[in-house]
Scaffold this motif. Structure first.
Motif, mmCIF file in Angstrom:
data_model
loop_
_atom_site.group_PDB
_atom_site.id
_atom_site.type_symbol
_atom_site.label_atom_id
_atom_site.label_comp_id
_atom_site.label_asym_id
_atom_site.label_seq_id
_atom_site.Cartn_x
_atom_site.Cartn_y
_atom_site.Cartn_z
ATOM 1 N N ASP A 17 19.644 49.303 49.539
ATOM 2 C CA ASP A 17 20.930 48.460 50.526
ATOM 3 C C ASP A 17 21.822 47.946 49.858
ATOM 4 O O ASP A 17 20.876 47.683 48.861
ATOM 5 C CB ASP A 17 20.083 47.950 51.537
ATOM 6 C CG ASP A 17 19.709 49.510 53.286
ATOM 7 O OD1 ASP A 17 20.490 49.982 53.089
ATOM 8 O OD2 ASP A 17 19.275 49.024 53.759
ATOM 9 N N HIS A 62 18.462 53.976 55.592
ATOM 10 C CA HIS A 62 17.869 51.827 56.167
ATOM 11 C C HIS A 62 16.352 52.005 56.647
ATOM 12 O O HIS A 62 15.617 51.218 57.908
ATOM 13 C CB HIS A 62 18.501 51.810 58.033
ATOM 14 C CG HIS A 62 19.954 51.137 56.988
ATOM 15 N ND1 HIS A 62 20.238 51.044 56.064
ATOM 16 C CD2 HIS A 62 21.154 51.374 57.665
ATOM 17 C CE1 HIS A 62 21.895 50.541 55.591
ATOM 18 N NE2 HIS A 62 22.405 50.672 56.632
ATOM 19 N N THR A 115 18.853 44.975 49.236
ATOM 20 C CA THR A 115 17.678 44.930 48.758
ATOM 21 C C THR A 115 17.676 44.869 47.704
ATOM 22 O O THR A 115 19.014 45.122 46.393
ATOM 23 C CB THR A 115 17.113 46.252 49.007
ATOM 24 O OG1 THR A 115 17.738 46.725 50.879
ATOM 25 C CG2 THR A 115 16.007 47.080 49.011
ATOM 26 N N LYS A 141 14.022 49.134 57.325
ATOM 27 C CA LYS A 141 14.362 48.153 58.617
ATOM 28 C C LYS A 141 14.655 48.603 59.532
ATOM 29 O O LYS A 141 14.407 48.176 60.883
ATOM 30 C CB LYS A 141 16.246 47.333 58.324
ATOM 31 C CG LYS A 141 15.902 47.272 57.012
ATOM 32 C CD LYS A 141 17.801 46.725 56.005
ATOM 33 C CE LYS A 141 17.473 46.142 55.077
ATOM 34 N NZ LYS A 141 19.235 46.582 54.405
#
Ligand code: URA
Length: 231
Positions: free
Chosen positions: A101, A183, A104, A186
């Motif tokens: 991401d 994701h 990240t 997360k």
């Protein structure tokens, strides 16, 4: 490989420009000027442009220490892409093996070897990815067992594959997952009522982020790192 093809693959010059350079006598192969674009370059021969050695063509493999703020795609209208950090010819041939991401950080693998990329990213190959995670809330006791059983994430039909959570501090952990769903880390923590505030990838398979790489820097993979991934 034909000389003109060799030079096109290792530089950003067009085939037309390459042909002109060869004709003008700017290219030597093992020290001898070569003016025939169709001549063959044999393995082990050194091709030079204006006396400067060119890289060997062939698959390329890099690790990047990704900083925040860069997107893991090859083109984006709104954000800088990770490829802007890579100074190599033929950038358009490079692929990102397992995206991170925008917020990240850490280990990002980049290659032009499609099969090798597949071996890292295919869920069927079960290549472990290790993340250092910092969370908004303390990690509850139920988190590790739930991750190891597998969690059904919103919008998914199958639960996640077993994942290993090693708690480092109350709100910090190392998480090992086998897949790379959108994701995923997360969403896994969101599913147990927590929130990721920092995410850093430390390892993919047996490839560990080089501690000597500053954020934004990259280096070619070693032979051992490349062959640690079995296509
Ligand atoms: N999981 C995420 O949620 N984000 C990443 O960048 C990588 C894994």
């Amino acid at each position: 490989m034909r000389l003109d093809k060799y030079i096109s693959q290792t530089t950003d010059f067009s085939r037309k420009e390459v042909k002109k350079m060869i004709k003008n006598g700017w290219i030597d192969v093992d020290g001898a000027i070569q003016t025939d674009a169709g001549s063959q370059v044999m393995p082990g021969q050194q091709v030079c442009l204006d006396g400067e050695p060119l890289a060997q063509p062939g698959p390329r493999y890099f690790m990047l220490n990704k900083p925040q703020g860069y997107v893991s795609v090859t083109k984006d209208a709104n954000h800088p892409t990770v490829l802007e950090l890579i100074e190599e010819p033929n950038l358009d041939k490079l692929q990102i093996a397992g995206r991170l991401d925008i917020d990240t950080t850490g280990l990002l693998l980049i290659t032009d070897d499609g099969q090798w990329n597949h071996a890292i990213t295919s869920p069927r190959k079960s290549c472990n990815k290790v993340y250092h995670v910092t969370l908004a809330e303390d990690i509850s006791n139920e988190t590790a067992p739930r991750f190891s059983e597998g969690i059904l994430l919103d919008g998914e039909l199958k639960p996640t594959l077993p994942a290993t959570l090693d708690v480092i501090y109350a709100n910090e952990a190392r998480l090992t997952i086998q897949e790379g769903k959108y994701h995923q880390v997360k969403r896994m923590f969101a599913a147990v009522g927590n929130r990721v505030v920092e995410l850093h990838r430390e390892r993919v398979g047996d490839i560990v982020l080089d501690p000597d790489l500053a954020e934004g820097d990259y280096r070619p993979l070693t032979e051992a790192e490349i062959s640690s991934v079995q296509p």
